[in-house]
Every structure is written in structure tokens, then in C-alpha cells.
Design a protein around this motif. Structure first.
Motif, PDB file in Angstrom:
ATOM      1  N   ALA A  95       0.842  -1.194   0.000  1.00 18.95           N
ATOM      2  CA  ALA A  95       0.000   0.000   0.000  1.00 18.95           C
ATOM      3  C   ALA A  95       0.879   1.247   0.000  1.00 18.95           C
ATOM      4  N   ALA A  96       0.473   2.251  -0.765  1.00 17.96           N
ATOM      5  CA  ALA A  96       1.175   3.533  -0.747  1.00 17.96           C
ATOM      6  C   ALA A  96       0.895   4.241   0.571  1.00 17.96           C
ATOM      7  N   THR A  97       1.853   5.015   1.028  1.00 15.09           N
ATOM      8  CA  THR A  97       1.714   5.695   2.318  1.00 15.09           C
ATOM      9  C   THR A  97       1.011   7.030   2.146  1.00 15.09           C
ATOM     10  N   GLN A  98      -0.101   7.190   2.832  1.00 12.88           N
ATOM     11  CA  GLN A  98      -0.821   8.465   2.889  1.00 12.88           C
ATOM     12  C   GLN A  98      -1.103   9.027   1.495  1.00 12.88           C
ATOM     13  N   ALA A  99      -1.406   8.144   0.557  1.00 11.70           N
ATOM     14  CA  ALA A  99      -1.612   8.602  -0.808  1.00 11.70           C
ATOM     15  C   ALA A  99      -3.101   8.641  -1.136  1.00 11.70           C
ATOM     16  N   PRO A 100      -3.560   9.701  -1.792  1.00 13.66           N
ATOM     17  CA  PRO A 100      -4.933   9.701  -2.301  1.00 13.66           C
ATOM     18  C   PRO A 100      -5.052   8.709  -3.448  1.00 13.66           C
ATOM     19  N   THR A 101      -6.267   8.374  -3.830  1.00 16.24           N
ATOM     20  CA  THR A 101      -6.474   7.433  -4.917  1.00 16.24           C
ATOM     21  C   THR A 101      -7.201   8.100  -6.076  1.00 16.24           C
ATOM     22  N   LEU A 102      -6.998   7.531  -7.242  1.00 20.39           N
ATOM     23  CA  LEU A 102      -7.641   7.993  -8.458  1.00 20.39           C
ATOM     24  C   LEU A 102      -8.520   6.861  -8.971  1.00 20.39           C
ATOM     25  N   GLU A 103      -9.703   7.196  -9.442  1.00 24.12           N
ATOM     26  CA  GLU A 103     -10.591   6.175  -9.979  1.00 24.12           C
ATOM     27  C   GLU A 103     -10.162   5.776 -11.388  1.00 24.12           C
ATOM     28  N   VAL A 104     -10.243   4.489 -11.673  1.00 27.71           N
ATOM     29  CA  VAL A 104      -9.867   3.955 -12.977  1.00 27.71           C
ATOM     30  C   VAL A 104     -11.128   3.469 -13.678  1.00 27.71           C
ATOM     31  N   TYR A 105     -11.384   4.005 -14.868  1.00 27.81           N
ATOM     32  CA  TYR A 105     -12.578   3.666 -15.633  1.00 27.81           C
ATOM     33  C   TYR A 105     -12.197   2.885 -16.884  1.00 27.81           C
ATOM     34  N   SER A 106     -13.048   1.938 -17.275  1.00 25.92           N
ATOM     35  CA  SER A 106     -12.847   1.253 -18.544  1.00 25.92           C
ATOM     36  C   SER A 106     -13.382   2.123 -19.666  1.00 25.92           C
ATOM     37  N   PRO A 107     -12.554   2.445 -20.661  1.00 31.59           N
ATOM     38  CA  PRO A 107     -13.035   3.260 -21.778  1.00 31.59           C
ATOM     39  C   PRO A 107     -14.117   2.563 -22.605  1.00 31.59           C
ATOM     40  N   LEU A 108     -14.194   1.244 -22.506  1.00 29.28           N
ATOM     41  CA  LEU A 108     -15.169   0.501 -23.288  1.00 29.28           C
ATOM     42  C   LEU A 108     -16.600   0.829 -22.871  1.00 29.28           C
ATOM     43  N   SER A 109     -16.785   1.020 -21.570  1.00 28.39           N
ATOM     44  CA  SER A 109     -18.134   1.168 -21.041  1.00 28.39           C
ATOM     45  C   SER A 109     -18.321   2.380 -20.145  1.00 28.39           C
ATOM     46  N   GLY A 110     -17.208   3.037 -19.785  1.00 27.29           N
ATOM     47  CA  GLY A 110     -17.292   4.119 -18.818  1.00 27.29           C
ATOM     48  C   GLY A 110     -17.473   3.630 -17.397  1.00 27.29           C
ATOM     49  N   GLU A 111     -17.300   2.327 -17.191  1.00 29.75           N
ATOM     50  CA  GLU A 111     -17.521   1.705 -15.879  1.00 29.75           C
ATOM     51  C   GLU A 111     -16.305   1.903 -14.972  1.00 29.75           C
ATOM     52  N   LEU A 112     -16.554   2.200 -13.700  1.00 29.15           N
ATOM     53  CA  LEU A 112     -15.490   2.259 -12.703  1.00 29.15           C
ATOM     54  C   LEU A 112     -15.028   0.832 -12.416  1.00 29.15           C
ATOM     55  N   ILE A 113     -13.740   0.550 -12.639  1.00 29.47           N
ATOM     56  CA  ILE A 113     -13.256  -0.825 -12.501  1.00 29.47           C
ATOM     57  C   ILE A 113     -12.214  -1.000 -11.404  1.00 29.47           C
ATOM     58  N   SER A 114     -11.560   0.080 -10.984  1.00 23.57           N
ATOM     59  CA  SER A 114     -10.553  -0.045  -9.931  1.00 23.57           C
ATOM     60  C   SER A 114     -10.174   1.346  -9.435  1.00 23.57           C
ATOM     61  N   THR A 115      -9.233   1.373  -8.519  1.00 27.61           N
ATOM     62  CA  THR A 115      -8.627   2.625  -8.070  1.00 27.61           C
ATOM     63  C   THR A 115      -7.120   2.451  -8.055  1.00 27.61           C
ATOM     64  N   VAL A 116      -6.405   3.565  -8.177  1.00 26.65           N
ATOM     65  CA  VAL A 116      -4.946   3.521  -8.217  1.00 26.65           C
ATOM     66  C   VAL A 116      -4.407   4.584  -7.273  1.00 26.65           C
ATOM     67  N   PRO A 117      -3.365   4.262  -6.492  1.00 26.67           N
ATOM     68  CA  PRO A 117      -2.832   5.264  -5.573  1.00 26.67           C
ATOM     69  C   PRO A 117      -1.977   6.300  -6.290  1.00 26.67           C
ATOM     70  N   LEU A 118      -2.070   7.531  -5.845  1.00 24.38           N
ATOM     71  CA  LEU A 118      -1.178   8.587  -6.320  1.00 24.38           C
ATOM     72  C   LEU A 118      -0.041   8.680  -5.312  1.00 24.38           C
ATOM     73  N   SER A 119       0.953   7.844  -5.535  1.00 23.26           N
ATOM     74  CA  SER A 119       2.034   7.664  -4.559  1.00 23.26           C
ATOM     75  C   SER A 119       2.856   8.929  -4.398  1.00 23.26           C
ATOM     76  N   THR A 120       3.638   8.940  -3.345  1.00 21.52           N
ATOM     77  CA  THR A 120       4.467  10.089  -3.016  1.00 21.52           C
ATOM     78  C   THR A 120       5.932   9.779  -3.287  1.00 21.52           C
ATOM     79  N   ALA A 121       6.766  10.791  -3.129  1.00 29.62           N
ATOM     80  CA  ALA A 121       8.204  10.599  -3.302  1.00 29.62           C
ATOM     81  C   ALA A 121       8.750   9.591  -2.296  1.00 29.62           C
ATOM     82  N   ALA A 122       8.130   9.517  -1.127  1.00 31.97           N
ATOM     83  CA  ALA A 122       8.553   8.531  -0.123  1.00 31.97           C
ATOM     84  C   ALA A 122       8.287   7.111  -0.609  1.00 31.97           C
ATOM     85  N   ASP A 123       7.162   6.921  -1.312  1.00 35.39           N
ATOM     86  CA  ASP A 123       6.866   5.599  -1.867  1.00 35.39           C
ATOM     87  C   ASP A 123       7.880   5.239  -2.951  1.00 35.39           C
TER      88      ASP A 123
END
Length: 490
Positions: free
Chosen positions: A21-49
Motif C-alpha cells: 500500500a502507498a503511504t498516505q496517498a490519495p487514490t484515483l478512480e480507474v474507468y474502462s473506456p469501453l463502457s465508462g464503468e469504474l473498474i478499480s482505483t490507483v494510488p497517487l504515490s508520493t516521493a517517499a513511496d
């Protein structure tokens, strides 16, 4: 409040062989371009990560560098087999997160397999040199790894582009930190899992997810020796300047505005199908897309066939989606602006919807004639299934249009004349040239890389040229015979 279940687990970083897990990182939603469906989330890691990943790579480097290259490639032989075995899963991930058709996604994985095969040939390509330069005195040259290196990958080829760097950099003894695009983070984790299954030691490959902060941290980190980047020209310039200012090696591949010169003697059917495929393949989201056709002389009969071929390209069937809602809006605005500037829309892909996937991000194939060099669509990278047609009276005028572009990734000519083909090969200002081929991507062991503002830095990113980028030379001079005559060489 109902909690939405994600189709794929939330993405985590991959450090020292473990999902982390990334430390104290916000997340970004990941959408499938095929359907516009939310399929996952991804951390916006920091320099410490990033630093944690670099330290893991740094710790793994001495042992990995000491492994003989003949043993390193055994891991990649096993990995190649795993890629083949998991082809359907890997292609499915590419399709889900990028929006390609299944056939395009599968072709991307097949190219990754070819890149892995090339890395397995490294023992035959990096043999050292030795020469007796004087009686009893020998000079030897060996290639040595750099240490910890980094690769920053784009959204348009989530499986192939990481393989431009991972196999070669690792087989040559480096440890690597991969930063995938935050828009397509699924494939990278699967790649890491398969490499671990193949026997890659922990820490040799690490993955840090994020956005601009991680890119900047990679350029600044003192323990990273080299950086490869693939993306837009605007960001490629920034990365190259920042990385080299921090005394790192850097090769940064940028955008393109590839010109396809069509001459009157071109074979009509082959040319029309090739140009249509070049402009629309991967929804036009590739730096090798033929986004500009230069109609030299009387080629209206070929343009008519081109439009017929483009009409066979159907969104949701043999044409995938573009990456995001924002990309769709930007591409359609380019078309609207060209029309407002006086260009003629022969085939209009705006406002496309796919039944059952109305929320997907689709742009239909678009052909625009009578584009002039001053129009934005003639100068800027559209990155969509859009072809702009410029008119030229002579071959020299057509080449001048190609050479006027700031980019220099690829150019192609369609003709049955060997002399005309040779003339374009010699005069077009591009790093990759095609003759009757709309997407002139070199196959391994030939390297991939453009000219001008399509590439910054020495060496290419793939093929034999990449060996220079990922290694440094160690020169050793030895003398064991004290009785040998001494001269200026000894």
C-alpha cells in the motif's frame, strides 16, 4: 450508503516482490473506456513511496548484477512461456483498461513476447572484446549494468511499452522501477506477478503508481541512474531536461505527426486499406499512426477507395474506444475546428455511440480532405482515428509538407516506383520510413525511435541500440609477463 464493488482489486504498488500500500496517498478512480464503468482505483504515490522502491532495487542490485547473463536469461525464457500461457488474460486486461479491440490487445502481448525473445538473445550480443595490444599486454572491454534505472510508460500500450524496457534492462543486470500510466495500471501488476513466477528475485523489478509527482521524483532521485520515458512531446521535453540536469541518462520518446505520401501510381486497394488501418488502428492512439495523408497529384480515385475502407471500420466491433471522456471531446473538437476552418469532412466520426455501451468513449473513423498546412489539425497530434488529407502537386512539395512538421517519428510513401520510394527514403525527415507500409514499426532486433521532437536523447529504446543505453563499458588492461620488452604501450 451502498458501497460499489470494483471489478478489479484496488491497485497497490509492487515493492521487493510484494504488493504494498502507498503511504498516505490519495487514490484515483480507474474507468474502462469501453463502457465508462469504474473498474478499480490507483494510488497517487508520493516521493517517499518511490524511495522505498528505489531502496529495494538498490538492495537487490549487487546480487542480481553478479548473476551470469546466461542464467538471467533462463528466467526470461520461462517468462516468455508464461506470457504465452496467459495470453487471453493479458489481452483482456489491455482491452479492459485501454479500450482496444481484443485482436489489437492480443497483438500487443504478442509484441511483448517478441521483445522478451530479443532479451533472451543478449548473451550472443554483448560478448566482450579482448586484444593483445603489445607483447604480454592485453586490453579487455566488458559491458556492465548501470544500477537502479526507471521506466515511465504511457496509457496507449499498457503491456507492450513496459516490455520495451523491462526485459532488456533487467537481462543486462540493472534493477528497474516502473511507473505505469495511472490510467492503465492493471497490466503492470500482472507483468510483475508473472516475472516473479518465472523466478525473478525480489526487488529487481518494482512498480510505483502515481502521476506527475512520481515522474518528477524519478527525475530527481539521486540513486536512479537512467530514465526512459514514452508520452507526449511536451512532457518528454520536461522529463529529458529534468533528468539530464540531475546527471542521469535519459531517452524520452514524444509524440508524432506521421505523413503518408500517396502517389498516383500507388496500388489503389492496398493503399486504401493500409492508410485506413494506419489512421484507425488502436483508435489512432499510437505514435506510429498515419494521421496525415499527403495526396500527391491525381489520387482522388484512391481517396474514394480510402473512404470506402474507412466505412468498414465500426466502433465497438473492429474499432476500439479512446482512453477517456476528455480525449473524446478533444478529438471531436479538432474535427469541428477543421470543418470551421474550411476543410471538407468526407467521413464524420463525431457523436458516436455503441449500442449497449453508450457511456463508452468512442470516436468513429474520420476522413477530412482539403486540410491546409496552417490548420491546427495539420500540425498537432490528434491521437484519435482521424485522417487529415493535404494536397501537393509534386513529390518535392509533398516531402516539404512532411519535413515542415516539428515531429519526426515516421513517414511512409505509397508508390510502385522504386526511384520515387528511394527519393522519399533519402529526403523524409523521420526516424522510421515505410514503403507501402502504413505503420513502419521495425521488428526486433531493429530499434524503435524517431527524430526531431519525437525523441530526445541518444540511443533508441529497443533493439540493439538499447544495449548502449542500459550498460556502461569497463576497460581493463593487464600485464603478466615482467620480462616482456617495455614500450610506450606497456
Amino acid at each position: 450508503m451502498e458501497v460499489q464493488t470494483l471489478k478489479y482489486p484496488a491497485i497497490r504498488n509492487y515493492v521487493a516482490g510484494q504488493l504494498t500500500a502507498a503511504t498516505q496517498a490519495p487514490t484515483l478512480e480507474v474507468y474502462s473506456p469501453l463502457s465508462g464503468e469504474l473498474i478499480s482505483t490507483v494510488p497517487l504515490s508520493t516521493a517517499a513511496d518511490l524511495d522505498a522502491a528505489v531502496q529495494a532495487a538498490k538492495a537487490a542490485f549487487p546480487a542480481w548484477a553478479a548473476v551470469p547473463i546466461k542464467e538471467k536469461v533462463q528466467i526470461f525464457y520461462r517468462y516468455k512461456t508464461l506470457l504465452e500461457h496467459h495470453m487471453h488474460t493479458l489481452a483482456g486486461l489491455v482491452r479492459e483498461e485501454n479500450g482496444k479491440t481484443y485482436d489489437e490487445a492480443r497483438a500487443e502481448v504478442e509484441k511483448a513476447i517478441e521483445l522478451t525473445e530479443f532479451a533472451c538473445s543478449m548473451p550472443q550480443l554483448i560478448q566482450g572484446e579482448i586484444l593483445e595490444v603489445s607483447k604480454g599486454v592485453e586490453c579487455r572491454i566488458e559491458r556492465k549494468p548501470l544500477g537502479v534505472v526507471a521506466s515511465i510508460a504511457p496509457f496507449n500500450f499498457p503491456n507492450m511499452v513496459p516490455h520495451w524496457t523491462i526485459p532488456n534492462a533487467l537481462v543486462l543486470g540493472n534493477c528497474l522501477v516502473l511507473k505505469p500510466s495511472e490510467q492503465v495500471p492493471l497490466s503492470a501488476i500482472k507483468i510483475a506477478e508473472l516475472l516473479k513466477e518465472a523466478g525473478l528475485p525480489n526487488g529487481v523489478l518494482n512498480i510505483v503508481n502515481g502521476d506527475r509527482e512520481i515522474v518528477e521524483a524519478i527525475c530527481d532521485h539521486p540513486d536512479i541512474q537512467a530514465v526512459s520515458f514514452v508520452g507526449s512531446t511536451k512532457i518528454a521535453k520536461v522529463v529529458y531536461r529534468r533528468a539530464t540536469a540531475n546527471l542521469k541518462r535519459c531517452v524520452a520518446l514524444g509524440g508524432a505527426k506521421n505523413h503518408l505520401l500517396v502517389l498516383p501510381d500507388a496500388q489503389p486497394e492496398m493503399t486504401a486499406s493500409n492508410v485506413a488501418a494506419s489512421m484507425s488502428g488502436c483508435a489512432g492512439q499510437r505514435c506510429m499512426a498515419g494521421s496525415t495523408m499527403v495526396a500527391v497529384g491525381g489520387v482522388d480515385h484512391i481517396i474514394s477507395k480510402l473512404v470506402e475502407e474507412a466505412k468498414k471500420i465500426v466502433p465497438g466491433q473492429n474499432l476500439g474506444s479512446v482512453i477517456s471522456r476528455e480525449a473524446k471531446a478533444r478529438i471531436e473538437q479538432h474535427i469541428t475546428d477543421a470543418e470551421a476552418a474550411g476543410a471538407t469532412i468526407l467521413l464524420d466520426g463525431r457523436n458516436t455511440q455503441v449500442p449497449g455501451h453508450e457511456a463508452g468513449y468512442y470516436v468513429g473513423p474520420t476522413v477530412i480532405d482539403h486540410v491546409t498546412p496552417d490548420m491546427a489539425i495539420a500540425k498537432e497530434e490528434v491521437f484519435g482515428p482521424v485522417l487529415a488529407i493535404l494536397r501537393a502537386k509534386t513529390l518535392d512539395e509533398g516531402i516539404a509538407l512532411e519535413n515542415a512538421s516539428n515531429y519526426g517519428n515516421a513517414a511512409a510513401v505509397f508508390t510502385q516506383s522504386g526511384s520515387h520510394a528511394r527519393y522519399v527514403m533519402e529526403h523524409a525527415s523521420a526516424g522510421m520510413i515505410g514503403v507501402n507500409i502504413g505503420v513502419p514499426v521495425p521488428r526486433e532486433p531493429f530499434s524503435f525511435g524517431g527524430w526531431n521532437e519525437s525523441k530526445f536523447g541518444a540511443c533508441d529504446i529497443t533493439g540493439k541500440s538499447s544495449i548502449e543505453f542500459w550498460t556502461q563499458l569497463k576497460k581493463t588492461t593487464t600485464k603478466w609477463n615482467p620480462e616482456s620488452r617495455t614500450n610506450w604501450m606497456s
